[in-house]
Design a protein around this motif. Structure first.
Motif, PDB file in Angstrom:
ATOM      1  N   LYS A  27       0.824  -1.210   0.000  1.00  0.00           N
ATOM      2  CA  LYS A  27       0.000   0.000   0.000  1.00  0.00           C
ATOM      3  C   LYS A  27       0.861   1.265   0.000  1.00  0.00           C
ATOM      4  CE  LYS A  27      -4.035  -2.139   2.166  1.00  0.00           C
ATOM      5  NZ  LYS A  27      -4.836  -2.265   3.399  1.00  0.00           N
ATOM      6  N   GLU A  28       1.999   1.194   0.692  1.00  0.00           N
ATOM      7  CA  GLU A  28       2.898   2.352   0.714  1.00  0.00           C
ATOM      8  C   GLU A  28       3.498   2.603  -0.665  1.00  0.00           C
ATOM      9  OE1 GLU A  28       5.762   1.695   3.786  1.00  0.00           O
ATOM     10  OE2 GLU A  28       4.371   2.235   5.408  1.00  0.00           O
TER      11      GLU A  28
ATOM     12  N   GLY B 129       0.897   4.078  -2.825  1.00  0.00           N
ATOM     13  CA  GLY B 129       0.733   5.484  -2.439  1.00  0.00           C
ATOM     14  C   GLY B 129       1.793   6.378  -3.071  1.00  0.00           C
TER      15      GLY B 129
END
Length: 250
Positions: free
Chosen positions: A162-163, A166
């Motif tokens: 997810k990072e 992002g």
């Protein structure tokens, strides 16, 4: 003795289900009232509990009938077979879950479901892990296994993945700016530091990774989610500026 309606409430099962169990000989009532209504004894309640448990763990009604009525039947093989079936189905469900996570992440990156890309990835995945390992070894050398273990996968629903997504969305949001702008370089620095946290300060490995990553074709062959060519070109220019400034600072 209790009536069918009382048993229904006690066992949280519908009277219709109890009547069906009666019709197939799975759970016959021990008696009946003068009015012809079914009545059940303690043994019937225990048998219903057995049925409910075996049904909950996936046995069919036919299999349940055999298990609870045939005293000569060894239940171990049936239980082992059911366990193997459940484990097999679990693997299928886990694969489906990962594919759905990947689809959501793909939508997050692209802003749409890029079916052409999704189907291309599926095609390469079906070509087999052996081919992927060969390509990985060819392009990344002895570090191939280390990369495979650490590189985020779009089908993973974890913090690391997810990072990375992002960061990709951050860089996409500033592609209208010059690659040497402060905002772009700040994001590039975060990407670089994120990469360093995975592979230490092995800059050679990072460059090898980028050479593969900047090629959608190579990324596909390794089962990695290919990035848009415009984004790759923008990142390439931004990284070159970042490295030049970094080397100058050093």
């Amino acid at each position: 003795m209790i009536t069918i309606s009382e048993l229904s409430k006690k066992a949280n099962v519908t009277p219709r289900t109890l009547r069906y169990y009666d019709s197939i000989g799975l759970l016959k009532p021990s008696g009946a009232t003068e009015g012809g209504h079914r009545t059940y004894e303690k043994e019937d309640i225990f048998k219903l509990q057995q049925i409910q448990f075996l049904k909950k763990v996936g046995f069919s009604l036919k299999e349940i009938k055999q298990l609870i009525e045939n005293d000569d039947l060894d239940p171990v093989d049936h239980i082992k077979n059911q366990l193997n079936l459940i484990r097999s189905e679990q693997k299928i469900l886990e694969k489906m879950e990962r594919d759905l996570v990947g689809l959501l992440h793909s939508y997050s990156i692209e802003g749409r479901i890029n079916w052409d890309l999704i189907l291309q990835m599926l095609k390469h995945q079906q070509s087999g892990q052996m081919e992927m390992r060969k390509c990985s070894k060819r392009w990344l050398g002895e570090k191939a296994e280390e990369v495979a273990k650490k590189l985020p996968n779009i089908n993973d629903d974890n913090k690391e993945t997810k990072e990375w997504i992002g960061l990709l969305k951050e860089i996409q949001s500033v592609m209208d700016q010059s690659p040497d702008s402060e905002e772009v370089q700040t994001i590039v620095k975060k990407i670089w530091m994120k990469s360093e946290s995975l592979y230490g300060e092995d800059e050679q490995l990072q460059h090898q990774l980028w050479e593969v990553r900047r090629s959608p074709e190579k990324s596909l062959k390794l089962g990695w989610y290919p990035l848009d060519e415009n984004l790759l070109e923008f990142l390439d220019r931004a990284f070159a500026i970042y490295e030049k400034g970094r080397d100058g600072h050093d």
